[in-house]
Write a protein that holds these residues in place. Structure first.
Motif, PDB file in Angstrom:
ATOM      1  N   SER A 151       0.826  -1.204   0.000  1.00 30.69           N
ATOM      2  CA  SER A 151       0.000   0.000   0.000  1.00 30.69           C
ATOM      3  C   SER A 151       0.862   1.257   0.000  1.00 30.69           C
ATOM      4  N   LEU A 152       1.953   1.234   0.776  1.00 25.87           N
ATOM      5  CA  LEU A 152       2.861   2.381   0.804  1.00 25.87           C
ATOM      6  C   LEU A 152       3.499   2.581  -0.561  1.00 25.87           C
ATOM      7  N   CYS A 153       3.961   1.494  -1.172  1.00 24.22           N
ATOM      8  CA  CYS A 153       4.567   1.578  -2.505  1.00 24.22           C
ATOM      9  C   CYS A 153       3.597   2.197  -3.506  1.00 24.22           C
ATOM     10  N   GLU A 154       2.351   1.731  -3.490  1.00 27.28           N
ATOM     11  CA  GLU A 154       1.349   2.233  -4.427  1.00 27.28           C
ATOM     12  C   GLU A 154       1.148   3.736  -4.270  1.00 27.28           C
ATOM     13  N   LEU A 181      11.442  -1.751   8.299  1.00 30.39           N
ATOM     14  CA  LEU A 181      11.456  -2.924   7.443  1.00 30.39           C
ATOM     15  C   LEU A 181      10.358  -2.831   6.394  1.00 30.39           C
ATOM     16  N   LEU A 182       9.172  -2.393   6.808  1.00 32.33           N
ATOM     17  CA  LEU A 182       8.063  -2.226   5.867  1.00 32.33           C
ATOM     18  C   LEU A 182       8.366  -1.135   4.844  1.00 32.33           C
ATOM     19  N   ALA A 183       8.951  -0.036   5.322  1.00 37.23           N
ATOM     20  CA  ALA A 183       9.315   1.053   4.400  1.00 37.23           C
ATOM     21  C   ALA A 183      10.336   0.576   3.382  1.00 37.23           C
ATOM     22  N   LEU A 187      10.072   0.508  -0.690  1.00 39.42           N
ATOM     23  CA  LEU A 187      11.041   1.151  -1.575  1.00 39.42           C
ATOM     24  C   LEU A 187      11.619   0.149  -2.573  1.00 39.42           C
ATOM     25  N   GLN A 188      11.810  -1.097  -2.130  1.00 37.54           N
ATOM     26  CA  GLN A 188      12.285  -2.130  -3.045  1.00 37.54           C
ATOM     27  C   GLN A 188      11.248  -2.404  -4.131  1.00 37.54           C
ATOM     28  N   LYS A 189       9.978  -2.440  -3.749  1.00 30.53           N
ATOM     29  CA  LYS A 189       8.903  -2.627  -4.729  1.00 30.53           C
ATOM     30  C   LYS A 189       8.873  -1.459  -5.722  1.00 30.53           C
TER      31      LYS A 189
END
Length: 652
Positions: A151-154, A181-183, A187-189
């Motif tokens: 969701s963050l990536c989107e 870790l989620l961030a 960022l990798q996505k």
């Protein structure tokens, strides 16, 4: 015409008078509020005080410190997840910290118009980060820290953010969340999808200094957590604390136009793709300041507490912008209402002498389960006004709130509004509006509601139908970021000439408005609006699922729970492990708030002959209601009886 003339006169008289309390570098020219709500007459637009220049951060902080002499007044009492973990920040201290971080952002190349993604827990630094963006003319996009990496990536990609601000982690009750870790996963996505974000600023909130790269930059955390292992990429990551060293606490504000973008906040869309709700500067400032002042009857000696998260619009409007614009003292709370015990909220009310309290019906229903004793351990005699937000409140919860929490002496302001509206639309005014439990009562000043039938005809007197608004107010959203056509089709196409809320509404014989719930493919779970299409999309990404349909089922605490029908691939069986995988997949794609409560195997779904799923029938099945109404258009009615036989009776 005469109506336009009257509206403009009222805008100038009422909102123009409000605007005099704020600082403007230059004054507006032309109409105070100009608009078109009718798609048949051209592009939809709303403009407030066009031509004026100002800065919201200046009006929230500098004006209060220098002009109103409130520098030593407490802006926030911060209360952490653990009792005793606390901080007090004055307006002067907040201004200094915001200026410092504004200079940090500028040193990293952030400039006017750039988008910055903020993914943080409920800490003072979250307010600092958002106001620092505003001070330099950047546009903040805050993502609720309960959302997943996907969701963050989107949201990062949709808003084309140039920088991400996050924290190492935080506790949600006794659960540790590794936010960094989620961030990093997000960022990798982004990199994998061709949108690399080059910089990520991390606040040390919990972690110990263990890694060489990290410890060389960051001081030890105030709240050390040995179990939190923080990933660190020296090519991308920057330490909040290290960047602040030597940063000046003086930063001139960037003067921006009234209709320049202020922030983007994503809300679920019925198509499954979140909508980037775009708010602009002046109108939002005036509207949040005024609604906060009048709806909560704000007085200079009040201590105000909104229990929402800043990751939602309630936190934007009624933790940060509205209260600070009025020089208010607020409580900023990181924890849960039930941690470490179910009297936590009332302990905080007494500790800080809270006089105005604003929370969600979900929280009230949750605490009701434990009875009155946890509430009555504390005096609560400082309380003067109680408020609710996020969803309609059922009369039983309203009565408990009024009788037990407020001891029948505090008026309740049951507020209806949306991410898109920026502030309260329907609301009582405390001690001025006669209350009806469960009713949002009447429109706020300048708000003109109407109830329409399916044909778009306005209904008069007692009636029920679609809730719409006939004219703009300063705080209404200006567009869907990067997709104005979606803005027009979502809110203005169904009934040209009206803003369409997608909520049903009933008006009684006394003119009171009662919100009856969503009438599109959206669900309101614990006050959070979720898209059925988005959840269905997450489910069908699993290899074992070929089709999914999601509906709401009433829930005594959350309001609605998620009831999911899944059609499996040939040979697959809905076992415990598969259910766990499906729940995990939805959590990872959207976030924990969207975790399915019920998952039912559906060898077939009730569809019309044209292939449309009849969700109305699925809702009846989920609730075990046998009166299905007209099902003559079903292609195969036999699937209905099988679904009734296989209903889920228990939650996980």
């Amino acid at each position: 015409n005469i109506i336009d003339f009257v509206n403009e006169f009222c805008n100038m008289y009422f909102w123009g008078d409000v605007a005099k309390d704020f600082f403007w570098k230059t004054r507006h020219s032309g109409r105070f509020l100009d608009y078109n709500f009718d798609v048949t007459k051209g592009r939809i637009f709303i403009k407030c005080m066009e031509g004026a220049t100002t800065n919201i951060c200046y009006n929230l902080l500098d004006r209060n410190v220098h002009d109103r002499k409130l520098g030593d007044k407490v802006a926030f009492f911060w209360s952490g997840n653990d009792p005793g973990d606390e901080l007090t920040v004055t307006y002067r201290e907040l201004l200094q910290r915001v200026c410092q971080f504004s200079n940090v952002l500028k040193s990293q190349g952030v400039k006017k118009g750039d988008r910055v993604s903020i993914y943080m827990p409920m800490v003072v630094e979250l307010v600092v980060a958002m106001l620092a963006c505003v001070r330099i003319g950047a546009v903040h996009s805050i993502v609720f820290a309960g959302f997943s990496a996907e969701s963050l990536c989107e949201r990062i990609m949709d808003s084309q953010c140039s920088l991400v601000i996050t924290a190492d982690g935080f506790y949600r009750g006794d659960k540790l969340i590794n936010l960094k870790l989620l961030a990093d996963e997000a960022l990798q996505k982004c990199r994998e999808k061709g949108f690399p974000v080059e910089k990520c600023i991390m606040l040390r909130h919990l972690s110990k200094a263990a890694e060489d790269d990290l410890s060389s930059q960051c001081p030890p955390a105030k709240r050390s957590c040995p179990d939190l292992q923080v990933p660190w990429n020296p090519d991308v990551d920057l330490c909040w604390h290290a960047l602040l060293r030597g940063a000046s606490d003086v930063c001139e504000p960037e003067w921006v136009e009234s209709e320049d973008p202020l922030f983007i906040l994503y809300t679920s869309g019925s198509t499954g793709k979140p909508k980037g709700v775009l708010h602009s500067v002046s109108g939002y400032m005036l509207y949040t300041a005024t609604t906060f002042k009048l709806v909560f009857d704000h007085q200079p000696d009040d201590v105000y507490w909104c229990t929402a998260d800043i990751g939602w619009i309630t936190g934007h409007s009624y933790i940060t912008y509205g209260p600070l614009a009025n020089g208010a003292t607020s409580v900023l709370f990181e924890g849960l209402p039930t941690f470490p015990d179910v009297s936590r909220m009332w302990q905080i009310v007494d500790k800080y002498r809270v006089s105005k309290f604003y929370t969600a019906p979900t929280a009230i229903r949750l605490l009701m389960k434990y009875g009155s004793e946890p509430v009555q351990r504390y005096k609560r005699n400082s309380l003067k006004v109680l408020g609710t937000v996020g969803e309609p409140i059922n009369p039983e919860a309203w009565q408990w709130y009024y009788t037990v929490v407020g001891e029948k002496r505090c008026p309740i302001v049951d507020t209806f509004w949306q991410t898109e509206t920026g502030g309260h639309m329907l609301t009582p005014l405390p001690a001025a509006t006669p209350m009806k439990p469960g009713s949002a009562t009447f429109p706020f000043f300048g708000v003109v509601p109407a109830i329409l039938n399916e044909s778009g005809e306005e209904l008069e007197g007692p009636s029920e139908g679609y809730l719409v608004f006939k004219q703009p107010w300063p705080g209404v959203m200006r567009s869907v970021y990067g997709n104005h056509s979606r803005f027009e089709s979502t809110y203005f196409k169904k009934f040209p000439g009206y803003y369409v809320t997608a909520d049903g509404c009933r008006r009684d014989k006394d003119g009171y408005y009662w919100i009856t719930g969503r009438i599109d493919d959206m669900l309101n779970v614990s006050g959070h609006l979720l898209s059925t299409a988005e959840i269905e999309s997450a489910l069908v990404e699993h290899a074992a699922v070929v089709e999914a349909a999601v509906v709401g089922r009433p829930h005594p605490v959350k309001g609605e729970s998620l009831y999911c029908f899944v059609t499996l691939t040939e040979g697959a069986t809905l076992s415990g492990p598969l259910e766990a995988e499906l729940r995990k997949q939805v959590r990872e794609k959207i976030g924990a708030i969207a975790t399915p409560d019920y998952i039912q195997n559906a060898p077939g779904l009730p569809k019309t002959r044209s292939g449309k799923i009849m969700r109305r029938v699925l809702r009846k099945i989920a609730c075990d209601e046998r009166d299905l109404g007209d099902i003559s258009t079903l292609a195969d009615s036999s699937v209905v009886e099988q679904l009734f036989r296989d209903r889920c009776l228990t939650t996980p």
